[in-house]
Design a protein around this motif. Structure first.
Motif, PDB file in Angstrom:
ATOM      1  N   TRP A  10      29.195  24.911   1.706  1.00 54.00           N
ATOM      2  CA  TRP A  10      29.272  24.167   0.285  1.00 54.00           C
ATOM      3  C   TRP A  10      27.985  24.459  -0.378  1.00 54.00           C
ATOM      4  CZ3 TRP A  10      33.092  21.582  -1.916  1.00 54.00           C
ATOM      5  CH2 TRP A  10      34.322  21.195  -1.083  1.00 54.00           C
ATOM      6  N   LYS A  11      27.026  24.844   0.366  1.00 55.15           N
ATOM      7  CA  LYS A  11      25.664  24.890  -0.549  1.00 55.15           C
ATOM      8  C   LYS A  11      25.814  26.164  -1.222  1.00 55.15           C
ATOM      9  CE  LYS A  11      23.068  22.590   3.049  1.00 55.15           C
ATOM     10  NZ  LYS A  11      22.165  22.467   4.251  1.00 55.15           N
ATOM     11  N   ASN A  12      26.735  26.937  -1.134  1.00 52.59           N
ATOM     12  CA  ASN A  12      26.880  28.317  -1.838  1.00 52.59           C
ATOM     13  C   ASN A  12      27.637  28.028  -3.303  1.00 52.59           C
ATOM     14  OD1 ASN A  12      28.164  30.616  -3.139  1.00 52.59           O
ATOM     15  ND2 ASN A  12      27.884  31.822  -1.182  1.00 52.59           N
ATOM     16  N   PRO A  13      27.074  27.882  -4.286  1.00 52.20           N
ATOM     17  CA  PRO A  13      27.777  27.395  -5.807  1.00 52.20           C
ATOM     18  C   PRO A  13      29.065  28.233  -6.055  1.00 52.20           C
ATOM     19  CG  PRO A  13      25.761  28.845  -5.970  1.00 52.20           C
ATOM     20  CD  PRO A  13      25.648  28.486  -4.565  1.00 52.20           C
ATOM     21  N   VAL A  14      29.199  29.260  -5.304  1.00 54.85           N
ATOM     22  CA  VAL A  14      30.440  30.086  -5.991  1.00 54.85           C
ATOM     23  C   VAL A  14      31.626  29.560  -4.866  1.00 54.85           C
ATOM     24  CG1 VAL A  14      31.530  32.342  -5.475  1.00 54.85           C
ATOM     25  CG2 VAL A  14      29.157  32.209  -6.529  1.00 54.85           C
ATOM     26  N   VAL A  35      36.121  19.541 -10.282  1.00 51.78           N
ATOM     27  CA  VAL A  35      34.794  19.583  -9.546  1.00 51.78           C
ATOM     28  C   VAL A  35      35.043  19.139  -8.130  1.00 51.78           C
ATOM     29  CG1 VAL A  35      32.445  18.478  -9.343  1.00 51.78           C
ATOM     30  CG2 VAL A  35      33.527  19.050 -11.565  1.00 51.78           C
ATOM     31  N   PHE A  36      34.489  20.004  -7.147  1.00 48.82           N
ATOM     32  CA  PHE A  36      34.961  19.626  -5.738  1.00 48.82           C
ATOM     33  C   PHE A  36      33.578  19.089  -5.031  1.00 48.82           C
ATOM     34  CE2 PHE A  36      37.599  23.018  -7.030  1.00 48.82           C
ATOM     35  CZ  PHE A  36      38.863  22.826  -6.709  1.00 48.82           C
ATOM     36  N   ASN A  37      33.599  17.903  -4.208  1.00 44.80           N
ATOM     37  CA  ASN A  37      32.650  17.415  -3.577  1.00 44.80           C
ATOM     38  C   ASN A  37      33.178  17.025  -2.201  1.00 44.80           C
ATOM     39  OD1 ASN A  37      30.173  17.341  -5.233  1.00 44.80           O
ATOM     40  ND2 ASN A  37      31.671  16.127  -6.818  1.00 44.80           N
ATOM     41  N   ARG A  38      32.352  17.557  -1.122  1.00 44.15           N
ATOM     42  CA  ARG A  38      32.588  17.009   0.070  1.00 44.15           C
ATOM     43  C   ARG A  38      32.148  15.730   0.305  1.00 44.15           C
ATOM     44  NH1 ARG A  38      29.518  17.936   5.505  1.00 44.15           N
ATOM     45  NH2 ARG A  38      31.043  18.478   7.006  1.00 44.15           N
ATOM     46  N   ILE A  39      33.266  14.599   0.909  1.00 39.87           N
ATOM     47  CA  ILE A  39      32.978  13.338   1.009  1.00 39.87           C
ATOM     48  C   ILE A  39      33.078  12.785   2.428  1.00 39.87           C
ATOM     49  CG2 ILE A  39      33.527  12.913  -1.316  1.00 39.87           C
ATOM     50  CD1 ILE A  39      36.380  12.061  -0.378  1.00 39.87           C
ATOM     51  N   GLN A  40      32.807  11.837   2.898  1.00 37.67           N
ATOM     52  CA  GLN A  40      33.020  11.265   4.314  1.00 37.67           C
ATOM     53  C   GLN A  40      34.551  10.538   4.390  1.00 37.67           C
ATOM     54  OE1 GLN A  40      30.050   8.426   5.523  1.00 37.67           O
ATOM     55  NE2 GLN A  40      28.617  10.265   5.824  1.00 37.67           N
ATOM     56  N   ILE A  41      35.296  10.904   5.313  1.00 42.13           N
ATOM     57  CA  ILE A  41      36.535   9.944   5.371  1.00 42.13           C
ATOM     58  C   ILE A  41      36.241   8.690   5.934  1.00 42.13           C
ATOM     59  CG2 ILE A  41      38.597   9.776   6.702  1.00 42.13           C
ATOM     60  CD1 ILE A  41      38.934  12.836   6.885  1.00 42.13           C
ATOM     61  N   PRO A  42      36.428   7.471   5.125  1.00 40.10           N
ATOM     62  CA  PRO A  42      36.221   6.234   5.418  1.00 40.10           C
ATOM     63  C   PRO A  42      36.654   5.566   6.839  1.00 40.10           C
ATOM     64  CG  PRO A  42      37.649   6.219   3.580  1.00 40.10           C
ATOM     65  CD  PRO A  42      37.438   7.513   3.615  1.00 40.10           C
ATOM     66  N   GLY A  43      35.757   5.040   7.488  1.00 34.50           N
ATOM     67  CA  GLY A  43      36.191   4.473   8.837  1.00 34.50           C
ATOM     68  C   GLY A  43      36.635   5.700   9.885  1.00 34.50           C
ATOM     69  N   ASP A  44      36.250   6.850   9.786  1.00 30.28           N
ATOM     70  CA  ASP A  44      36.567   7.821  10.875  1.00 30.28           C
ATOM     71  C   ASP A  44      35.449   8.559  11.371  1.00 30.28           C
ATOM     72  OD1 ASP A  44      38.380   9.173  12.213  1.00 30.28           O
ATOM     73  OD2 ASP A  44      38.484  10.749  11.052  1.00 30.28           O
ATOM     74  N   LYS A  46      31.484  26.572  -3.460  1.00 28.92           N
ATOM     75  CA  LYS A  46      31.767  25.259  -4.244  1.00 28.92           C
ATOM     76  C   LYS A  46      32.777  24.914  -5.395  1.00 28.92           C
ATOM     77  CE  LYS A  46      29.608  20.601  -4.965  1.00 28.92           C
ATOM     78  NZ  LYS A  46      28.409  19.874  -5.251  1.00 28.92           N
ATOM     79  N   ALA A  47      32.539  26.052  -6.275  1.00 28.97           N
ATOM     80  CA  ALA A  47      33.112  25.925  -7.635  1.00 28.97           C
ATOM     81  C   ALA A  47      34.570  26.064  -7.263  1.00 28.97           C
ATOM     82  CB  ALA A  47      32.590  27.127  -8.461  1.00 28.97           C
ATOM     83  N   ASN A  48      34.992  26.707  -6.231  1.00 23.81           N
ATOM     84  CA  ASN A  48      36.246  27.063  -6.091  1.00 23.81           C
ATOM     85  C   ASN A  48      36.389  27.414  -4.278  1.00 23.81           C
ATOM     86  OD1 ASN A  48      39.307  27.453  -5.723  1.00 23.81           O
ATOM     87  ND2 ASN A  48      39.185  29.035  -7.406  1.00 23.81           N
ATOM     88  N   PRO A  49      36.616  26.270  -3.730  1.00 21.92           N
ATOM     89  CA  PRO A  49      36.454  26.440  -2.229  1.00 21.92           C
ATOM     90  C   PRO A  49      37.668  26.963  -1.742  1.00 21.92           C
ATOM     91  CG  PRO A  49      36.735  24.105  -2.987  1.00 21.92           C
ATOM     92  CD  PRO A  49      36.573  24.770  -3.986  1.00 21.92           C
ATOM     93  N   TYR A  50      38.859  27.248  -2.210  1.00 18.48           N
ATOM     94  CA  TYR A  50      39.955  27.739  -2.020  1.00 18.48           C
ATOM     95  C   TYR A  50      40.351  29.155  -2.249  1.00 18.48           C
ATOM     96  CZ  TYR A  50      40.326  22.706  -1.719  1.00 18.48           C
ATOM     97  OH  TYR A  50      39.977  21.164  -1.473  1.00 18.48           O
ATOM     98  N   LEU A  51      39.314  29.679  -2.780  1.00 20.78           N
ATOM     99  CA  LEU A  51      39.425  31.258  -3.359  1.00 20.78           C
ATOM    100  C   LEU A  51      38.975  32.180  -2.100  1.00 20.78           C
ATOM    101  CD1 LEU A  51      40.406  32.983  -5.797  1.00 20.78           C
ATOM    102  CD2 LEU A  51      38.120  32.830  -6.388  1.00 20.78           C
ATOM    103  N   ASN A  52      39.912  33.358  -1.971  1.00 17.87           N
ATOM    104  CA  ASN A  52      39.424  34.258  -1.041  1.00 17.87           C
ATOM    105  C   ASN A  52      39.191  33.762   0.415  1.00 17.87           C
ATOM    106  OD1 ASN A  52      39.532  36.334  -2.872  1.00 17.87           O
ATOM    107  ND2 ASN A  52      37.652  35.954  -3.770  1.00 17.87           N
TER     108      ASN A  52
END
Length: 613
Positions: free
Chosen positions: A360-364, A574-583, A366-372
């Protein structure tokens, strides 16, 4: 009064006559078979055996999945699963564990009930074995396997347990102490050897799902790799036993770790040398859609040379949505209940296509986490924007493109103006929406809609040849034979288009690579729960879980639909890693083994409780 008396006398005589009528007394209940009759007919004996299959394997395609109790998925309704994952289980309360279709068979009472069934079988089968020796020998082979598999789950959950091979009656002394762990493993292996000696190498299609010789030998490799692992290795497990007075109940206390790993390697090699099994689509050709090939494999009703042990279903055996992935796994925007959703921590562990790590720290990235990404990601996970099944009619009006919608559209002031259909703020069954931003694709049939009233009947692939290859690789690595280990890992990676492991990958780095390969290859196939325990990686796997937040921003006060009229998105997501609430998952070392429930301890004071309970 006289008439009443006469009628009473007639009724009494009639009853006396019927009571003396032998034929009347010998009538069997309609729709049932007496225990005596079962052991007069091999076909009825086979029916007796058939029930053992469900007792051993359970129903993996359930609304609850074993993945919900590991770092693979988040169970949306919770219903006590969160308490289990916070390590709150005690000898009085396992929370949801005994109540789910996927796990109800995995506890002391249910497993010992199945042991009793196997013992009854062996005490009775000789009465009719001579009628058809081949048929009865096949049944014996299956029940040897069932007894071994049942004891495997007992020892995996509890460590050493009482080995019982007799059928106890009410007047028998059945208060027995626990056998030590090594004795249990030796017994299980002996049962599997007996099974393999009696079972055929294959069956006709109408007997698909019955245990074969290869299934028994493959299961033997599974038993031995669990037994050789860190959890049961006295050189590795001391820290988690915390001075427990009976380490012999939970693992080996002597002998050679290398010898145990050599046994694992030999057991896996015995399956390989059968030359019966092979990877499905092992040689992908240029132009193949590898993700689609993999996805299709898990939707095949026909068995392949990769399938070693399979669990079969028919629409008639399904129990509503409780054991049907079409309902339990589909997104809420399809009127599914979206119960077990991949957590972002699993998604992040899928490599990039070139074999590098996703970051996620790689900007490429993070910009499209589902590519390649690794092809298995696309075959396993439903994610924002991916094409999926045609939506039901009411949802199709809102999304004619049938693409997963797990994001949100905001205006430039940060106000939410449109939520995706598959979110918890969408217009369709928002209470069933994913918290992680992902849904499960693997083994979910896209040709059936949750609104059709139909149920899928795809077999669950309980053991695949890929598992044997990775067991063999794991054993080679533990024995220091790293070049051979890499070769076998690379067979699995080649099938999915991932590059070979570098030749410099060895030792602990190779061990991590093999474990990573198992995590990805066997996601949602009921492996991870056990792997976390046998590798002693509970703290690593238990933590605050994560998902993804996806946002589109538009310079509008409102939009008619989640996507523009031509199907394109409202700008760049814009994609951001988040916490799953209560998990928040919490690990305690006691969780490496289950507690023997208090009522069992009270009934049998020879039983010794596991540490931490």
């Amino acid at each position: 009064m006289n008439k009443l008396f006469i009628k009473t006398i007639i009724f009494f005589c009639l009853c006396l006559h019927l009571a003396c009528d032998k034929d009347f007394l010998d009538l069997d209940p309609l729709g049932e078979y007496s225990e005596t009759n079962v052991w007069k007919d091999l076909n009825l004996a086979e029916t007796f055996v058939n029930k053992m299959y469900i007792n051993v394997f359970g129903t993996p395609f359930a609304a609850w999945r074993l993945s919900d109790y590991s770092d693979e998925s988040h169970f949306v309704p919770d219903w006590g699963t969160g308490n289990f994952n916070k390590g709150l289980i005690t000898s009085d309360d396992l929370y949801t564990w005994p109540a789910t279709y996927a796990t109800a068979h995995l506890n002391w009472n249910a497993l010992y009930a199945n042991i009793r069934q196997t013992n009854i079988f062996f005490s009775k089968i000789e009465e009719i074995a001579a009628d058809d020796p081949d048929f009865s020998n096949r049944l014996k082979g299956e029940v040897y396997f069932m007894r071994a598999a049942t004891y495997h789950y007992l020892t995996t959950l509890y460590g050493g347990v009482p080995i019982i091979t007799d059928v106890y009656g009410l007047n028998d002394d059945f208060f027995l102490p626990r056998n030590n762990y090594a004795e249990c493993i030796d017994f299980i292996v002996s049962q599997l050897d007996s099974a393999a000696a009696l079972l055929p190498e294959s069956y006709s299609a109408d007997k698909a799902g019955r245990i074969t010789k290869g299934g028994a030998l493959g299961f033997k490799a599974k038993v031995l790799v669990y037994a050789a692992s860190d959890l049961h290795n006295p050189e590795k497990n001391g820290a988690i036993l915390h001075g427990y007075a009976h380490p012999e109940l939970l693992g080996y206390t002597n002998g050679s770790s290398a010898d145990r790993w050599r046994s694992v390697k030999n057991a896996a090699k015995a399956v390989i040398d059968m030359q019966t099994y092979s990877l499905y689509a092992a040689e992908p050709t240029e132009g193949d859609s590898i993700p689609q090939t993999i996805a299709d494999y898990f939707l095949m009703k026909e068995l392949t040379a990769e399938d070693m042990i399979t669990i079969h279903y028919t629409p008639k055996t399904s129990t509503g949505g409780w054991v049907d992935p079409v309902i339990a796994s589909n997104p809420n925007g399809y009127h599914g209940t979206g119960n077990q959703n991949p957590i972002g921590d699993l998604v992040d562990d899928y490599e990039m296509k070139d074999g590098s790590k996703f970051d996620w720290k790689n900007p490429v990235h993070k910009a499209n986490p589902y590519l390649n990404r690794d092809a298995r990601f696309y075959a396993t996970v439903l994610y924002e924007g991916v094409q999926w099944a045609t939506r039901p009619s009411d949802a199709l009006v809102m999304d004619p493109y049938s693409r997963i919608q797990t994001g949100y559209v905001y205006n430039t002031k940060g106000t939410l103006i449109k939520a995706g259909l598959d979110t918890r703020k969408g217009p369709i069954e928002d209470w069933n929406g994913s918290y992680s931003g992902y849904y499960l694709r693997k083994a979910v049939d896209p040709t059936i809609s949750p609104t059709d009233g139909k149920k899928q009947d795809i077999p669950f692939r309980y053991m695949r040849y890929a598992e044997i290859l990775l067991i063999y690789a794991e054993a080679c690595n533990e024995l220091g034979e790293d070049a051979e280990a890499r070769d076998y890992v690379n067979m699995v990676r080649k099938r999915v288009g991932q590059p070979n492991l570098p030749e410099t990958t060895s030792g602990n780095a190779l061990r991590k690579a093999i474990r990573q390969e198992r995590r990805i290859e066997f996601a949602f196939e009921d492996h991870r729960f056990w792997d976390v325990r046998r590798w002693l990686i509970g703290p690593e796997a238990s933590h605050q879980t994560h998902g993804v937040d996806i946002r589109y921003t538009v310079d509008k006060t409102q939009v008619a639909s989640y996507r523009q009229a031509d199907g394109s998105t409202w700008g760049t997501p814009v994609f951001n890693r988040i916490q799953i609430p209560g998990d928040l998952r919490i690990w305690h070392d006691k969780l490496y083994f289950f507690p023997i429930m208090r009522d069992e301890i009270l009934k049998n004071d020879l039983l010794i409780q596991n540490p931490g309970y």
